[in-house]
Design a protein around this motif. Structure first.
Motif, PDB file in Angstrom:
ATOM      1  N   GLY A 129       0.786  -1.226   0.000  1.00  0.00           N
ATOM      2  CA  GLY A 129       0.000   0.000   0.000  1.00  0.00           C
ATOM      3  C   GLY A 129       0.809   1.262   0.000  1.00  0.00           C
ATOM      4  N   ASP A 155       7.430  -7.451   0.806  1.00  0.00           N
ATOM      5  CA  ASP A 155       7.015  -6.055   0.608  1.00  0.00           C
ATOM      6  C   ASP A 155       6.582  -5.959  -0.849  1.00  0.00           C
ATOM      7  OD1 ASP A 155       6.775  -3.336   0.230  1.00  0.00           O
ATOM      8  OD2 ASP A 155       8.841  -2.851   0.773  1.00  0.00           O
ATOM      9  N   THR A 156       5.273  -5.974  -1.053  1.00  0.00           N
ATOM     10  CA  THR A 156       4.723  -6.135  -2.407  1.00  0.00           C
ATOM     11  C   THR A 156       4.332  -4.797  -3.005  1.00  0.00           C
ATOM     12  OG1 THR A 156       2.454  -6.381  -1.589  1.00  0.00           O
ATOM     13  CG2 THR A 156       3.770  -8.392  -1.723  1.00  0.00           C
ATOM     14  N   GLN A 214      -0.379  -1.740  -7.849  1.00  0.00           N
ATOM     15  CA  GLN A 214      -1.357  -0.659  -7.900  1.00  0.00           C
ATOM     16  C   GLN A 214      -2.714  -1.194  -8.337  1.00  0.00           C
ATOM     17  OE1 GLN A 214       0.902   1.390 -11.164  1.00  0.00           O
ATOM     18  NE2 GLN A 214       1.097   3.017  -9.643  1.00  0.00           N
ATOM     19  N   THR A 215      -3.750  -0.374  -8.110  1.00  0.00           N
ATOM     20  CA  THR A 215      -5.084  -0.732  -8.600  1.00  0.00           C
ATOM     21  C   THR A 215      -4.988  -1.068 -10.089  1.00  0.00           C
ATOM     22  OG1 THR A 215      -6.049   0.805  -7.024  1.00  0.00           O
ATOM     23  CG2 THR A 215      -7.461   0.107  -8.844  1.00  0.00           C
ATOM     24  N   ASP A 261       5.052   6.451  -9.750  1.00  0.00           N
ATOM     25  CA  ASP A 261       5.962   6.294  -8.614  1.00  0.00           C
ATOM     26  C   ASP A 261       7.407   6.549  -9.024  1.00  0.00           C
ATOM     27  OD1 ASP A 261       4.190   5.557  -6.559  1.00  0.00           O
ATOM     28  OD2 ASP A 261       4.128   3.489  -7.266  1.00  0.00           O
ATOM     29  N   ARG A 263       5.162   8.528  -4.524  1.00  0.00           N
ATOM     30  CA  ARG A 263       4.528   9.121  -5.693  1.00  0.00           C
ATOM     31  C   ARG A 263       5.337  10.306  -6.203  1.00  0.00           C
ATOM     32  NH1 ARG A 263       0.620   5.960  -7.709  1.00  0.00           N
ATOM     33  NH2 ARG A 263       0.215   7.796  -8.970  1.00  0.00           N
ATOM     34  N   ASN A 293      -5.064   5.862  -1.281  1.00  0.00           N
ATOM     35  CA  ASN A 293      -4.542   6.648  -2.368  1.00  0.00           C
ATOM     36  C   ASN A 293      -5.476   7.840  -2.605  1.00  0.00           C
ATOM     37  OD1 ASN A 293      -3.946   7.357  -5.015  1.00  0.00           O
ATOM     38  ND2 ASN A 293      -3.380   5.267  -5.546  1.00  0.00           N
TER      39      ASN A 293
HETATM   40  C1  WT7 Z   1       0.221   3.061  -4.981  1.00  0.00           C
HETATM   41  C2  WT7 Z   1      -0.948   2.330  -5.522  1.00  0.00           C
HETATM   42  C3  WT7 Z   1      -2.205  -2.265  -4.796  1.00  0.00           C
HETATM   43  C4  WT7 Z   1      -1.937  -2.078  -3.445  1.00  0.00           C
HETATM   44  C5  WT7 Z   1      -2.836  -1.142  -2.715  1.00  0.00           C
HETATM   45  C6  WT7 Z   1      -2.699   0.283  -3.126  1.00  0.00           C
HETATM   46  C7  WT7 Z   1       1.901   2.686  -3.411  1.00  0.00           C
HETATM   47  C8  WT7 Z   1       1.690   0.209  -3.046  1.00  0.00           C
HETATM   48  C9  WT7 Z   1       3.645  -0.273  -2.240  1.00  0.00           C
HETATM   49  C10 WT7 Z   1       4.844  -0.810  -1.691  1.00  0.00           C
HETATM   50  C11 WT7 Z   1       5.795   1.318  -1.831  1.00  0.00           C
HETATM   51  C12 WT7 Z   1       3.617   1.098  -2.531  1.00  0.00           C
HETATM   52  C13 WT7 Z   1       2.525   3.178  -4.691  1.00  0.00           C
HETATM   53  C14 WT7 Z   1       1.494   2.801  -5.736  1.00  0.00           C
HETATM   54  N1  WT7 Z   1       2.379   1.366  -3.020  1.00  0.00           N
HETATM   55  N2  WT7 Z   1       2.437  -0.780  -2.561  1.00  0.00           N
HETATM   56  N3  WT7 Z   1       4.963  -2.105  -1.362  1.00  0.00           N
HETATM   57  N4  WT7 Z   1       5.895   0.029  -1.519  1.00  0.00           N
HETATM   58  N5  WT7 Z   1       4.696   1.897  -2.331  1.00  0.00           N
HETATM   59  O1  WT7 Z   1      -3.200   0.451  -4.405  1.00  0.00           O
HETATM   60  O2  WT7 Z   1      -4.447   2.562  -4.063  1.00  0.00           O
HETATM   61  O3  WT7 Z   1      -3.799   1.802  -6.377  1.00  0.00           O
HETATM   62  O4  WT7 Z   1      -2.084   2.653  -4.760  1.00  0.00           O
HETATM   63  O5  WT7 Z   1       0.494   2.627  -3.651  1.00  0.00           O
HETATM   64  O6  WT7 Z   1       2.684   4.563  -4.618  1.00  0.00           O
HETATM   65  O7  WT7 Z   1       1.579   3.566  -6.896  1.00  0.00           O
HETATM   66  P1  WT7 Z   1      -3.461   1.887  -4.948  1.00  0.00           P
END
Ligand code: WT7
Length: 636
Positions: free
Chosen positions: A373, A397-398, A401-402, A487, A502, A513
């Motif tokens: 996240g 640590d995955t 993104q959506t 990112d 971001r 987000n």
């Molecule tokens: C953004 C996407 C899909 C997961 C839930 C969020 C950030 C997500 C990580 C991580 C660093 C991360 C990024 C990405 N993000 N996982 N492991 N390390 N940053 O989904 O709401 O679409 O957000 O979450 O900035 O672009 P989302």
């Protein structure tokens, strides 16, 4: 040789190289060997990145629920598919077997059909984390209706915007929902939302809190009696590989939320494959992802990924702090969770509480722990590793993104050596590149840049609902021919990736987000507000908090700043949801702007952080006196 499961690092590199050199063979083989199809594909992948067009498994026919449920019945009929853990620990957990899931999803599918929902129709699902949520999602997929799950923390106007954008025909909701010691009036919120939603013909209402709700005649129906009367078997709709499976809204840096469209076959193959590998899933595992199904993490790794693998997945209705801060650990112990997947913000909020909460529980069942996240800071990583994983469970640590549908860059449990704060290596099929400001690819290691992906993968979102231009513009125009993630990242000396955050105007608050523009729009609706600018500032628990600069319409002294701040936050809560409220609001007389009228957010960000040292290039700044003033009156 099968490519479905990676056993060791050497094999990872082998599979990775194969997936890059021969993506069609790689994904074709995975798709063929691990899923049930009505009809095979013509082409594994067909794409044109410049036009933002991607298709996987063209012309194949499939139904994802056949793969999530039906095909497991002969071997795993009596196996638990879903464990439901209620908000209140004194209420019994439910164990739903694959047989039962088949029956309930069939009933729900039959109800949807009887109520006039057809293939391709959009159904808005606005439910708390109760079994009906999973069942509704799967029932939509069963009949080919496109589900649009809206997180049950969103406000009426956010719900209405999402319903109207995709013209949902039906809403599935409940009387209310429990969250910790709060009860949320979901039906009331839906009623308010629907005042402005002409497309909705029918509202199905599940019972959870048994609160008194108004039922609108001719529109609203209680779900339970319909389910009771429905047949418990059903025929799955035959779907084209590229038929939309769902729409899920995500915030953009500008304008209204983007309805990301995920299609059927590619999403299915990708979530199943990534789930299996990243978490090293085995037959008797009990997998728990703490996200809400209203977000992509819940779609992919509470529902589709685990069920596609015939796994057991947990749906938790409550929150980590109720009845106290040991709730997560108690659940892990109670259900003997083997994989635990959560968010840095949850980890940080639990890490600040006494260790007594966690030390009561041995947590010996755990094998793998995961984070998602937002970037996980070093301290949180170690706390997670030391106290939850007991230094024996790999921390995955995955990063994803959506828009990506599934995990993209991540350690593979028991395969990839982990490194704190690093998402490490791309999964097979994923070709990350770092780009510089001149849009050139940065080669080599120990470099930083904007993170792009240069080849399509099966889980990529195909478009923004009704707005392919915006999709193309947002993701494929900054770096032509490549998917731009928004990112920034660095690549270390061995090629490991660390996501730094971001680089656009999206701020991640407690893992949510949030686009700054929609929040500014909400603030600007307040009659006293002339203009506003929101920035993110680092926050110990939430990752980021929101700091707002607001210009009022009247000149002169602002009289009741406190009331005004409350009102502004109420506007935000009403338009978007409480998650987007501002931590601090500074009333200012002007905003730093360039000669062309663009707000210089970089300066505002620095000031909000209390760092007045280096504003970078300010040669285009029109009004330096405003900056002086803002610095003086900063709220610390
Ligand atoms: C953004 C996407 C899909 C997961 C839930 C969020 C950030 C997500 C990580 C991580 C660093 C991360 C990024 C990405 N993000 N996982 N492991 N390390 N940053 O989904 O709401 O679409 O957000 O979450 O900035 O672009 P989302």
């Amino acid at each position: 040789m099968s490519y479905y499961k990676i056993e060791n690092l050497e094999q990872y590199f082998k599979h990775y190289n194969k997936s890059i050199r021969e993506p069609r063979k790689f994904w074709g083989k995975i798709a063929e060997e691990n899923f049930t199809w009505y009809q095979q594909w013509e082409k594994v992948v067909d794409f044109n990145m410049a036009e933002a067009e991607v298709k996987w498994f063209t012309d194949a026919k499939v139904n994802i629920t056949k793969n999530c449920i039906d095909r497991h019945l002969s071997k795993r009929g009596e196996k638990t598919a879903i464990i439901f853990e209620p908000n209140d620990p004194s209420e019994d957990a439910l164990h739903i077997t694959y047989n039962e899931l088949y029956e309930t999803v069939s009933k729900m599918a039959n109800v949807l059909r009887e109520q006039g929902v057809r293939k391709g129709d959009r159904v808005c699902i606005y439910l708390p984390m109760i079994p009906e949520l999973a069942v509704s999602v799967l029932a939509c997929a069963r009949i080919g209706a496109i589900h649009s799950v809206v997180f049950a923390g969103f406000s009426a106007s956010a719900v209405s915007a999402r319903i109207n954008d995709c013209e949902s025909k039906m809403v599935i909701t409940s009387d209310g929902g429990y969250r910790g010691n709060k009860t949320i009036d979901l039906k009331g919120i839906v009623d308010e939302a629907l005042e402005t939603c002409p497309s909705v013909e029918r509202v199905l209402v599940a019972k959870r809190t048994k609160t008194d709700v108004k039922m609108k005649e001719g529109r609203d129906i209680w779900l339970e009696p319909l389910l009771e009367a429905a047949l418990d078997n059903s025929v799955a709709e035959i779907m084209d590989a590229e038929d939309p499976l769902f729409i899920l809204y995500t915030s953009g840096s500008t304008g209204k939320p983007k309805g990301m469209v995920h299609t059927t076959a590619g999403y299915m193959v990708y979530t199943a494959y990534t789930f299996k590998n990243v978490f090293s899933h085995e037959e008797n595992d009990i997998f728990w992802c703490t996200a809400d199904i209203g977000w992509i993490t819940g779609h992919s790794y509470i529902l589709y990924g685990p069920l596609l693998n015939g796994g057991t997945t947990v749906i938790f209705e409550g929150v980590p702090s109720y009845p106290d801060f040991s709730r997560f650990w108690e659940i892990i112990e109670k259900h003997k969770i083997t994989q635990f997947y959560t968010a840095p913000t949850a980890i940080r909020s639990l890490a600040k509480e006494s260790l007594d909460y966690i030390q009561k529980y041995p947590l010996k069942s755990l094998k793998v722990i995961g984070s998602v996240g937002e970037p996980i800071n070093e301290e949180a990583w170690h706390w997670f590793n030391d106290h939850v994983g007991d230094k024996r469970c790999p921390v995955v640590d995955t990063w994803w993104q959506t828009e990506t549908g599934g995990i993209m860059i991540s350690p593979i449990a028991f395969v990839t050596p982990t490194k704190p704060t690093y998402a490490t290596l791309p999964l097979p099929g994923i070709q990350p590149v770092l780009m510089d400001e001149k849009r050139n690819e940065i080669e080599g290691n120990q470099v930083v840049g904007s993170l792009c992906i240069k080849f399509p993968w099966p889980g990529i979102a195909r478009t923004i609902w009704n707005n392919h231009e915006r999709y193309k513009e947002t993701y494929f125009s900054s770096f032509p021919g490549k998917y731009f993630t928004g990112d920034g990242a660095l690549r270390d000396e061995v090629g490991y990736y660390r996501i730094t955050g971001r680089v656009d105007d999206v701020v991640i608050v407690s893992g949510h987000n949030l686009g700054t523009a929609p929040i500014e729009d909400a603030i600007n609706e307040h009659p006293a507000v002339a203009e506003s600018a929101i920035v993110g500032v680092p926050h110990d628990i939430k990752g980021n908090a929101l700091y707002g600069y607001v210009i009022l319409k009247e000149t002169g002294e602002v009289r009741n700043k406190e009331n005004l701040s409350k009102e502004i936050n109420q506007y935000i809560a009403d338009h978007i949801g409480p998650i987007a409220k501002l931590d601090k609001i500074q009333f200012v007389s002007g905003l730093p702007k360039t000669r062309s009228g663009k707000i210089m957010r970089r300066i505002l960000r620095k000031i909000a952080e209390g760092d007045f040292s280096n504003f970078g290039d300010t040669s285009t700044l029109l009004n330096p006196e405003v900056v002086e003033q803002i610095m003086k009156e900063r709220i610390s």
